[in-house]
Design a protein around this motif. Structure first.
Motif, PDB file in Angstrom:
ATOM      1  N   ARG A  43       0.780  -1.241  -0.152  1.00  0.00           N
ATOM      2  CA  ARG A  43       0.145  -0.045   0.036  1.00  0.00           C
ATOM      3  C   ARG A  43       1.076   1.313   0.082  1.00  0.00           C
ATOM      4  O   ARG A  43       0.631   2.282  -0.759  1.00  0.00           O
ATOM      5  CB  ARG A  43      -0.936  -0.116   1.226  1.00  0.00           C
ATOM      6  N   ILE A  44       1.896   1.196   0.707  1.00  0.00           N
ATOM      7  CA  ILE A  44       2.701   2.437   0.842  1.00  0.00           C
ATOM      8  C   ILE A  44       3.499   2.574  -0.552  1.00  0.00           C
ATOM      9  O   ILE A  44       3.673   3.683  -1.035  1.00  0.00           O
ATOM     10  CB  ILE A  44       3.979   2.328   2.096  1.00  0.00           C
ATOM     11  N   GLY A  45       3.811   1.538  -0.942  1.00  0.00           N
ATOM     12  CA  GLY A  45       4.443   1.651  -2.418  1.00  0.00           C
ATOM     13  C   GLY A  45       3.494   2.061  -3.467  1.00  0.00           C
ATOM     14  O   GLY A  45       3.863   2.802  -4.150  1.00  0.00           O
ATOM     15  N   GLN A  46       2.223   1.988  -3.430  1.00  0.00           N
ATOM     16  CA  GLN A  46       1.149   2.204  -4.397  1.00  0.00           C
ATOM     17  C   GLN A  46       0.932   3.722  -4.204  1.00  0.00           C
ATOM     18  O   GLN A  46       0.797   4.386  -5.202  1.00  0.00           O
ATOM     19  CB  GLN A  46      -0.096   1.442  -4.239  1.00  0.00           C
ATOM     20  N   LEU A  47       1.154   4.462  -2.942  1.00  0.00           N
ATOM     21  CA  LEU A  47       0.748   5.569  -2.831  1.00  0.00           C
ATOM     22  C   LEU A  47       2.109   6.580  -3.272  1.00  0.00           C
ATOM     23  O   LEU A  47       1.976   7.404  -3.781  1.00  0.00           O
ATOM     24  CB  LEU A  47       0.631   5.936  -1.389  1.00  0.00           C
ATOM     25  N   LYS A  48       3.344   6.030  -2.765  1.00  0.00           N
ATOM     26  CA  LYS A  48       4.501   6.727  -3.172  1.00  0.00           C
ATOM     27  C   LYS A  48       5.012   6.527  -4.434  1.00  0.00           C
ATOM     28  O   LYS A  48       5.744   7.288  -4.986  1.00  0.00           O
ATOM     29  CB  LYS A  48       5.684   6.111  -2.124  1.00  0.00           C
ATOM     30  N   PHE A  49       4.916   5.232  -5.232  1.00  0.00           N
ATOM     31  CA  PHE A  49       5.236   5.286  -6.584  1.00  0.00           C
ATOM     32  C   PHE A  49       4.151   4.515  -7.345  1.00  0.00           C
ATOM     33  O   PHE A  49       4.227   3.466  -7.480  1.00  0.00           O
ATOM     34  CB  PHE A  49       6.344   4.085  -6.410  1.00  0.00           C
ATOM     35  N   PRO A  50       3.124   5.351  -7.717  1.00  0.00           N
ATOM     36  CA  PRO A  50       1.939   4.995  -8.475  1.00  0.00           C
ATOM     37  C   PRO A  50       2.443   4.420  -9.661  1.00  0.00           C
ATOM     38  O   PRO A  50       3.414   5.260 -10.391  1.00  0.00           O
ATOM     39  CB  PRO A  50       0.965   5.961  -8.512  1.00  0.00           C
ATOM     40  N   TYR A  51       1.792   3.484 -10.475  1.00  0.00           N
ATOM     41  CA  TYR A  51       1.881   3.028 -11.783  1.00  0.00           C
ATOM     42  C   TYR A  51       1.636   4.427 -12.646  1.00  0.00           C
ATOM     43  O   TYR A  51       0.679   5.089 -12.654  1.00  0.00           O
ATOM     44  CB  TYR A  51       1.142   2.044 -12.315  1.00  0.00           C
ATOM     45  N   PRO A  52       2.142   4.513 -13.873  1.00  0.00           N
ATOM     46  CA  PRO A  52       1.747   5.612 -14.670  1.00  0.00           C
ATOM     47  C   PRO A  52       0.448   5.273 -15.500  1.00  0.00           C
ATOM     48  O   PRO A  52       0.105   4.099 -15.654  1.00  0.00           O
ATOM     49  CB  PRO A  52       2.801   5.802 -15.989  1.00  0.00           C
ATOM     50  N   LYS A  53      -0.393   6.237 -15.636  1.00  0.00           N
ATOM     51  CA  LYS A  53      -1.768   5.957 -16.250  1.00  0.00           C
ATOM     52  C   LYS A  53      -1.607   5.561 -17.538  1.00  0.00           C
ATOM     53  O   LYS A  53      -0.753   5.976 -18.442  1.00  0.00           O
ATOM     54  CB  LYS A  53      -2.471   7.077 -16.128  1.00  0.00           C
ATOM     55  N   LEU A  54      -2.385   4.570 -18.139  1.00  0.00           N
ATOM     56  CA  LEU A  54      -2.552   3.914 -19.361  1.00  0.00           C
ATOM     57  C   LEU A  54      -3.070   5.371 -20.354  1.00  0.00           C
ATOM     58  O   LEU A  54      -4.142   5.838 -19.733  1.00  0.00           O
ATOM     59  CB  LEU A  54      -3.245   2.647 -19.590  1.00  0.00           C
ATOM     60  N   PRO A  55      -2.869   5.253 -21.630  1.00  0.00           N
ATOM     61  CA  PRO A  55      -3.616   6.285 -22.399  1.00  0.00           C
ATOM     62  C   PRO A  55      -4.978   6.073 -22.249  1.00  0.00           C
ATOM     63  O   PRO A  55      -5.772   7.050 -22.273  1.00  0.00           O
ATOM     64  CB  PRO A  55      -3.089   6.050 -23.687  1.00  0.00           C
ATOM     65  N   SER A  56      -5.685   4.896 -22.250  1.00  0.00           N
ATOM     66  CA  SER A  56      -7.132   4.701 -22.357  1.00  0.00           C
ATOM     67  C   SER A  56      -7.660   5.307 -21.007  1.00  0.00           C
ATOM     68  O   SER A  56      -8.620   5.947 -20.772  1.00  0.00           O
ATOM     69  CB  SER A  56      -7.538   3.441 -22.314  1.00  0.00           C
ATOM     70  N   GLU A  57      -7.029   5.149 -19.933  1.00  0.00           N
ATOM     71  CA  GLU A  57      -7.338   5.768 -18.240  1.00  0.00           C
ATOM     72  C   GLU A  57      -7.354   7.348 -18.657  1.00  0.00           C
ATOM     73  O   GLU A  57      -8.196   7.949 -17.901  1.00  0.00           O
ATOM     74  CB  GLU A  57      -6.276   5.210 -17.553  1.00  0.00           C
ATOM     75  N   LYS A  58      -6.229   7.873 -19.301  1.00  0.00           N
ATOM     76  CA  LYS A  58      -6.095   9.439 -19.324  1.00  0.00           C
ATOM     77  C   LYS A  58      -7.275   9.950 -20.215  1.00  0.00           C
ATOM     78  O   LYS A  58      -7.759  10.884 -19.589  1.00  0.00           O
ATOM     79  CB  LYS A  58      -4.895   9.623 -19.898  1.00  0.00           C
ATOM     80  N   LYS A  59      -7.508   9.342 -21.267  1.00  0.00           N
ATOM     81  CA  LYS A  59      -8.623   9.605 -21.972  1.00  0.00           C
ATOM     82  C   LYS A  59     -10.350   9.503 -21.407  1.00  0.00           C
ATOM     83  O   LYS A  59     -10.662  10.407 -21.462  1.00  0.00           O
ATOM     84  CB  LYS A  59      -8.785   8.864 -23.353  1.00  0.00           C
ATOM     85  N   ARG A  60     -10.262   8.458 -20.591  1.00  0.00           N
ATOM     86  CA  ARG A  60     -11.525   8.365 -19.942  1.00  0.00           C
ATOM     87  C   ARG A  60     -11.516   9.392 -18.787  1.00  0.00           C
ATOM     88  O   ARG A  60     -12.764   9.992 -18.526  1.00  0.00           O
ATOM     89  CB  ARG A  60     -11.633   7.026 -19.256  1.00  0.00           C
TER      90      ARG A  60
END
Length: 143
Positions: free
Chosen positions: A118-135
């Protein structure tokens, strides 16, 4: 994408959905069997409640996976923690001290793993996929 890749991906998606349906039906069947067991015994024990909670977590995991297409690593870890707690509760009287300590240490390690993830997800989130950015951009636009 060539024809073989297209049909291969489609076949895997169909198989994935079929297995999710099988898991859901099996989990609902197990829930029904456990409820019938509780009714037959006319008594609800903590072990029964923990088992029902495990089934609920499995259903939540299937629903999450079906909805998002992603399986959070934390969900199976939660299930493992509850399963270890159930095992400890049911068999504690017949266990030796070292086994109890090992199960408690395993539970603590799994709980620590959840915190670290959980700490890793908050401090180092995955970059958003292009489809997520568009949505997200479409959701942010005013009507």
């Amino acid at each position: 994408m060539n024809l073989y890749q297209k049909y291969g991906v489609t076949s895997l998606k169909v198989l994935e959905h079929a297995i999710l349906i099988i898991i859901t039906i099996a989990t609902i069947t197990a829930i029904g069997q456990e409820v019938m067991h509780v009714i037959d015994m006319r008594r609800v024990s903590l072990a029964d409640l923990l088992l029902l909670f495990i089934y609920l977590e499995v259903l939540a995991m299937v629903a999450n996976y079906a909805e998002s297409g992603k399986l959070p690593v934390r969900m199976p870890i939660y299930i493992a923690i509850v399963a270890l707690a159930r095992y400890l509760i049911l068999d504690m009287k017949s266990m030796d001290d070292w086994r109890i300590i090992a199960i408690a240490a395993s539970t603590l390690m799994l709980a620590s793993t959840v915190i670290i993830i959980r700490i890793g997800q908050l401090k180092f989130p995955y970059p958003k996929l292009p489809s997520e950015k568009k949505r997200q951009a479409n959701e942010a636009e005013p009507d």
